[in-house]
Design a protein around this motif. Sequence first.
Motif, mmCIF file in Angstrom:
data_model
loop_
_atom_site.group_PDB
_atom_site.id
_atom_site.type_symbol
_atom_site.label_atom_id
_atom_site.label_comp_id
_atom_site.label_asym_id
_atom_site.label_seq_id
_atom_site.Cartn_x
_atom_site.Cartn_y
_atom_site.Cartn_z
ATOM 1 N N ILE A 6 0.837 -1.219 0.000
ATOM 2 C CA ILE A 6 0.000 0.000 0.000
ATOM 3 C C ILE A 6 0.868 1.264 0.000
ATOM 4 C CG2 ILE A 6 -0.215 0.122 2.527
ATOM 5 C CD1 ILE A 6 -3.342 0.675 1.623
ATOM 6 N N ILE A 10 0.420 5.018 -1.850
ATOM 7 C CA ILE A 10 0.474 6.313 -1.142
ATOM 8 C C ILE A 10 1.511 7.212 -1.808
ATOM 9 C CG2 ILE A 10 1.068 7.436 1.039
ATOM 10 C CD1 ILE A 10 -0.104 4.939 2.474
ATOM 11 N N PHE A 29 4.578 10.359 5.507
ATOM 12 C CA PHE A 29 3.147 10.518 5.821
ATOM 13 C C PHE A 29 2.919 9.981 7.230
ATOM 14 C CE2 PHE A 29 4.093 6.785 3.248
ATOM 15 C CZ PHE A 29 3.574 5.732 3.988
ATOM 16 N N ARG A 30 1.773 10.354 7.821
ATOM 17 C CA ARG A 30 1.494 9.924 9.187
ATOM 18 C C ARG A 30 1.081 8.461 9.226
ATOM 19 N NH1 ARG A 30 2.016 14.307 12.262
ATOM 20 N NH2 ARG A 30 1.542 16.275 11.206
ATOM 21 N N ASP A 31 1.529 7.767 10.280
ATOM 22 C CA ASP A 31 1.119 6.379 10.479
ATOM 23 C C ASP A 31 -0.384 6.332 10.764
ATOM 24 O OD1 ASP A 31 2.828 3.592 11.394
ATOM 25 O OD2 ASP A 31 0.703 3.717 11.944
ATOM 26 N N ILE A 32 -1.048 5.371 10.159
ATOM 27 C CA ILE A 32 -2.501 5.284 10.288
ATOM 28 C C ILE A 32 -2.910 4.866 11.705
ATOM 29 C CG2 ILE A 32 -2.767 2.874 9.541
ATOM 30 C CD1 ILE A 32 -5.084 3.851 7.738
ATOM 31 N N TYR A 33 -2.054 4.141 12.425
ATOM 32 C CA TYR A 33 -2.322 3.732 13.815
ATOM 33 C C TYR A 33 -1.198 4.267 14.692
ATOM 34 C CZ TYR A 33 -5.507 0.398 11.586
ATOM 35 O OH TYR A 33 -6.497 -0.180 10.817
ATOM 36 N N LYS A 35 1.420 5.291 17.359
ATOM 37 C CA LYS A 35 1.817 4.709 18.654
ATOM 38 C C LYS A 35 2.329 5.772 19.615
ATOM 39 C CE LYS A 35 1.543 0.534 16.591
ATOM 40 N NZ LYS A 35 1.383 0.924 15.190
ATOM 41 N N HIS A 39 3.741 10.281 15.057
ATOM 42 C CA HIS A 39 4.197 9.005 14.478
ATOM 43 C C HIS A 39 4.122 9.143 12.955
ATOM 44 C CE1 HIS A 39 3.979 4.303 14.557
ATOM 45 N NE2 HIS A 39 4.913 4.762 13.746
ATOM 46 N N LEU A 41 5.884 8.047 9.119
ATOM 47 C CA LEU A 41 6.667 7.057 8.370
ATOM 48 C C LEU A 41 7.404 7.759 7.245
ATOM 49 C CD1 LEU A 41 3.965 4.234 8.116
ATOM 50 C CD2 LEU A 41 5.792 4.470 9.819
ATOM 51 N N GLY A 94 9.309 -7.498 13.848
ATOM 52 C CA GLY A 94 7.942 -6.979 13.880
ATOM 53 C C GLY A 94 7.537 -6.226 12.633
ATOM 54 N N GLN A 95 8.210 -6.515 11.510
ATOM 55 C CA GLN A 95 7.855 -5.800 10.276
ATOM 56 C C GLN A 95 6.521 -6.305 9.738
ATOM 57 O OE1 GLN A 95 10.875 -5.911 7.199
ATOM 58 N NE2 GLN A 95 9.741 -4.483 5.879
ATOM 59 N N GLU A 96 5.636 -5.360 9.412
ATOM 60 C CA GLU A 96 4.315 -5.709 8.873
ATOM 61 C C GLU A 96 4.186 -5.328 7.405
ATOM 62 O OE1 GLU A 96 1.555 -3.636 11.346
ATOM 63 O OE2 GLU A 96 1.991 -4.872 13.107
ATOM 64 N N VAL A 97 4.803 -4.221 7.029
ATOM 65 C CA VAL A 97 4.708 -3.757 5.640
ATOM 66 C C VAL A 97 6.086 -3.919 4.997
ATOM 67 C CG1 VAL A 97 4.191 -1.818 4.126
ATOM 68 C CG2 VAL A 97 2.875 -2.124 6.238
ATOM 69 N N HIS A 101 10.622 1.343 5.803
ATOM 70 C CA HIS A 101 10.121 2.627 6.299
ATOM 71 C C HIS A 101 10.781 2.903 7.628
ATOM 72 C CE1 HIS A 101 7.461 -0.716 7.324
ATOM 73 N NE2 HIS A 101 7.326 -0.140 8.509
ATOM 74 N N HIS A 103 10.217 4.707 11.141
ATOM 75 C CA HIS A 103 9.228 5.312 12.027
ATOM 76 C C HIS A 103 9.899 6.483 12.744
ATOM 77 C CE1 HIS A 103 6.409 1.733 12.171
ATOM 78 N NE2 HIS A 103 7.513 1.125 11.798
HETATM 79 P P1 AMP Z 1 6.117 -2.096 10.560
HETATM 80 O O1 AMP Z 1 5.555 -2.967 11.647
HETATM 81 O O2 AMP Z 1 7.449 -1.525 10.919
HETATM 82 O O3 AMP Z 1 6.105 -2.797 9.212
HETATM 83 O O4 AMP Z 1 5.149 -0.856 10.488
HETATM 84 C C1 AMP Z 1 4.138 -0.712 9.543
HETATM 85 C C2 AMP Z 1 3.391 0.527 9.934
HETATM 86 O O5 AMP Z 1 2.607 0.936 8.835
HETATM 87 C C3 AMP Z 1 2.432 0.318 11.114
HETATM 88 O O6 AMP Z 1 2.771 1.207 12.166
HETATM 89 C C4 AMP Z 1 1.071 0.618 10.509
HETATM 90 O O7 AMP Z 1 0.215 1.288 11.419
HETATM 91 C C5 AMP Z 1 1.423 1.480 9.320
HETATM 92 N N1 AMP Z 1 0.474 1.466 8.229
HETATM 93 C C6 AMP Z 1 -0.079 0.390 7.623
HETATM 94 N N2 AMP Z 1 -0.909 0.776 6.632
HETATM 95 C C7 AMP Z 1 -0.856 2.141 6.592
HETATM 96 C C8 AMP Z 1 -1.479 3.127 5.791
HETATM 97 N N3 AMP Z 1 -2.333 2.817 4.817
HETATM 98 N N4 AMP Z 1 -1.200 4.426 6.038
HETATM 99 C C9 AMP Z 1 -0.347 4.767 7.017
HETATM 100 N N5 AMP Z 1 0.286 3.881 7.810
HETATM 101 C C10 AMP Z 1 0.032 2.579 7.608
#
Ligand code: AMP
Length: 116
Positions: A6, A10, A29-33, A35, A39, A41, A94-97, A101, A103
């Motif tokens: 995603i 963006i 851009f700002r993190d959607i959630y 912390k 916050h 990215l 803990g990487q999700e995306v 990026h 933080h």
């Molecule tokens: P990481 O765990 O380091 O991969 O962090 C991924 C971050 O991306 C998390 O803090 C999510 O809240 C953030 N995130 C995921 N989708 C979006 C989005 N569409 N816009 C902004 N932040 C996002």
Amino acid sequence: MAEETIFSKIIRQEIATPLLYQDELVSAFRDIYPKAPCHILIVPNKLIPTINDVKEEDELTLGRMITVAKKLAAAEGIAEDGYRLIFNCNNDGGQEVYHIHMHLVGGHALGPMLSK
Ligand code: AMP
């Protein structure tokens, strides 16, 4: 070929996440959630899935990510009190995306660096 996330949409503004900063190398851009109160990215425009995939040719981009973080921290008014810059890598990190990026988190005292 790495699969886009995603974040590529963006960066190209195909979805309407407001950009705080963009140049030829990086976007922010700002993190959607969030912390923390702040916050943000900071991401390379080019898709690099993990820090393990970084190449020497990416050094300019990675350096730019830090100078942009510094400027955004000042713009957010958190530079003097302090903040934290974080990269997560792969599962244990803990990487999700899977588009690297950095933080930028701050706005209050963040406490110990690691907690489980
Ligand atoms: P990481 O765990 O380091 O991969 O962090 C991924 C971050 O991306 C998390 O803090 C999510 O809240 C953030 N995130 C995921 N989708 C979006 C989005 N569409 N816009 C902004 N932040 C996002």
